[in-house]
Design an enzyme around this catalytic site. Structure first.
Site, short mmCIF file in Angstrom:
data_model
loop_
_atom_site.label_atom_id
_atom_site.label_comp_id
_atom_site.label_asym_id
_atom_site.label_seq_id
_atom_site.Cartn_x
_atom_site.Cartn_y
_atom_site.Cartn_z
N ARG A 53 0.75 8.38 16.87
CA ARG A 53 -0.41 9.20 17.29
C ARG A 53 -1.29 9.60 16.11
O ARG A 53 -1.95 10.64 16.14
CB ARG A 53 0.04 10.46 18.04
CG ARG A 53 0.73 10.19 19.36
CD ARG A 53 1.07 11.50 20.06
NE ARG A 53 1.90 11.28 21.24
CZ ARG A 53 2.69 12.20 21.78
NH1 ARG A 53 2.77 13.40 21.24
NH2 ARG A 53 3.41 11.92 22.85
N ARG B 82 -5.97 14.12 18.03
CA ARG B 82 -6.66 15.41 18.11
C ARG B 82 -6.50 16.30 16.89
O ARG B 82 -7.15 17.34 16.81
CB ARG B 82 -6.19 16.15 19.36
CG ARG B 82 -6.66 15.52 20.67
CD ARG B 82 -6.07 16.24 21.86
NE ARG B 82 -4.64 16.01 21.97
CZ ARG B 82 -3.84 16.68 22.79
NH1 ARG B 82 -4.33 17.65 23.54
NH2 ARG B 82 -2.55 16.40 22.84
N ARG C 51 -14.42 11.42 20.57
CA ARG C 51 -13.96 11.62 21.95
C ARG C 51 -15.08 12.19 22.82
O ARG C 51 -15.23 11.81 23.99
CB ARG C 51 -12.75 12.55 21.93
CG ARG C 51 -12.28 13.08 23.28
CD ARG C 51 -11.55 12.02 24.11
NE ARG C 51 -11.19 12.56 25.41
CZ ARG C 51 -10.04 13.18 25.68
NH1 ARG C 51 -9.14 13.35 24.75
NH2 ARG C 51 -9.79 13.61 26.91
N ASP D 146 -3.18 3.84 25.46
CA ASP D 146 -2.18 4.71 26.08
C ASP D 146 -1.20 3.84 26.87
O ASP D 146 -1.58 2.75 27.36
CB ASP D 146 -2.83 5.73 27.02
CG ASP D 146 -1.85 6.82 27.45
OD1 ASP D 146 -1.69 7.79 26.69
OD2 ASP D 146 -1.23 6.68 28.52
N TYR E 192 6.45 7.95 35.25
CA TYR E 192 5.15 8.55 35.60
C TYR E 192 4.64 8.00 36.93
O TYR E 192 4.01 8.73 37.70
CB TYR E 192 4.13 8.26 34.49
CG TYR E 192 4.40 9.02 33.22
CD1 TYR E 192 3.95 10.31 33.04
CD2 TYR E 192 5.14 8.44 32.18
CE1 TYR E 192 4.21 11.02 31.87
CE2 TYR E 192 5.40 9.12 31.00
CZ TYR E 192 4.93 10.42 30.87
OH TYR E 192 5.21 11.11 29.70
#
Length: 343
Positions: free
Chosen positions: A26, A30, A39, A76, A151
């Protein structure tokens, strides 16, 4: 510089380097102000994943700032269910949300449109292969079928992924059909990434730790082994990293059973056990991301312990999982400087 001459590729091939190559899971994300600005331009998270220009930009940002030895494709793991036709969205403050799949939905899954749907991601890989520094390894990736399936069944992440575990136990044949589709889709995707310019690929099994031994073998080991076999049938020398996070003793034998070239380790693995694994398989990891947030002496001690215990064998220095948004940028630089001063 050839692919084989890149530092990370040497280690995946079994060499020990001092200092070891370093990157972070990652690492494009962010915690970086430049990522936040990019973004905003993209709109939604999936819009960013499917925008080759902007996805290339954010993949390059941590390389430009820190000079990591590897860049990992910005995307992702849930682009696969999205490509399979599921309703996938990302909500601010909640994360991924899917419409849960049932047996009817599973029976209707098809890989026919996977590559066409993911073509923008493959364009990003192609762009990156031409824009990265020659010495920087380009990593592609996918989610392991089990983790992606959790998921798809629950519609979101849960504490112990109980919905998927229960579904697999109650309806093993139906669950197997879904896993077979995920294996095929994941293999197609990784093959396409490698052909588009990725030097190596990583398979993230972030929820492997919730299964018992029998279920781990069936739903984690065998599907990853099937993906590796399919990928190598098309790309014979493909370098593949497996990361079954949090599986403890189940790490032993995982590389041999799946065929992966390197295993990613989480921070809870004892060094004595990690050294045993490292005798037969290159390892990647395994700094606790909380140490990166703490900085100072706690960070230095964590880095030094990894280098002392694993630095004499084939090691790619990394975190034991992804960097979190609240991590100070200065601490990332502290970690890199500490690793590279070891040489």
């Amino acid at each position: 510089m050839t692919t084989a001459d890149k530092a990370m590729m040497k280690v995946i091939g079994g060499e020990s380097l001092d200092p070891p190559p370093v990157w972070m899971m990652r690492q494009a994300g962010r915690y970086l102000p430049e990522y936040k600005e990019t973004r905003k331009q993209a709109g939604g998270f999936l819009d960013l994943c499917y925008n080759p220009k902007l996805a290339t930009e954010v993949t390059l940002q941590p390389i430009q700032r820190f000079g990591f030895d590897a860049a990992i494709l910005f995307s992702d793991i849930l682009v696969i269910p999205d490509a399979l036709g599921m309703d996938v969205r990302f909500e601010e403050g909640r994360g991924p949300v899917l419409v849960p799949i049932d047996e009817t939905g599973i029976n209707g899954l098809s890989t026919d449109k996977v590559l066409s749907h993911l073509n923008p991601v493959l364009e990003t890989v192609d762009r990156l292969s031409g824009e990265l520094p020659d010495k920087t390894t380009l990593l592609g990736f996918c989610g392991a079928p089990w983790t992606v399936a959790t998921y798809m069944i629950a519609g979101h992440g849960t504490l112990d992924q109980g919905p998927a575990r229960q579904f697999a136990l109650n309806n093993p044949e139906v669950f197997q059909r879904m896993m077979d589709v995920l294996v095929d889709a994941s293999a197609l995707y990784l093959i396409a990434q490698l052909k588009a310019g990725a030097d190596a690929v990583q398979i993230f099994d972030s929820w492997a730790s919730v299964l018992d031994e029998d279920q781990f073998t069936r739903w984690c080991v065998k599907p990853v082994a099937a993906i590796v076999e399919k990928v190598r049938a098309e790309v014979p020398n493909a370098k593949i990293i497996g990361f079954p996070k949090g599986v403890g003793a189940f790490y032993e034998g995982y590389a041999e059973a799946t065929g992966v070239d390197m295993i990613g380790l989480d921070w809870a693995i004892p060094f004595s056990f990690a050294r045993k694994l490292q005798k037969t398989t290159p390892v990647q990891g395994n700094l606790d991301p909380k140490r990166l947030i703490a900085g100072g002496a706690a960070l230095d001690a964590g880095v030094d312990a990894i280098l002392e215990n694993l630095g004499n064998g084939p090691l790619v220095f990394n975190l034991g999982h992804g960097i979190t948004p609240e991590t100070p940028i200065a601490h990332v630089q502290q970690m890199i400087d500490r690793v590279r001063r070891a040489g």
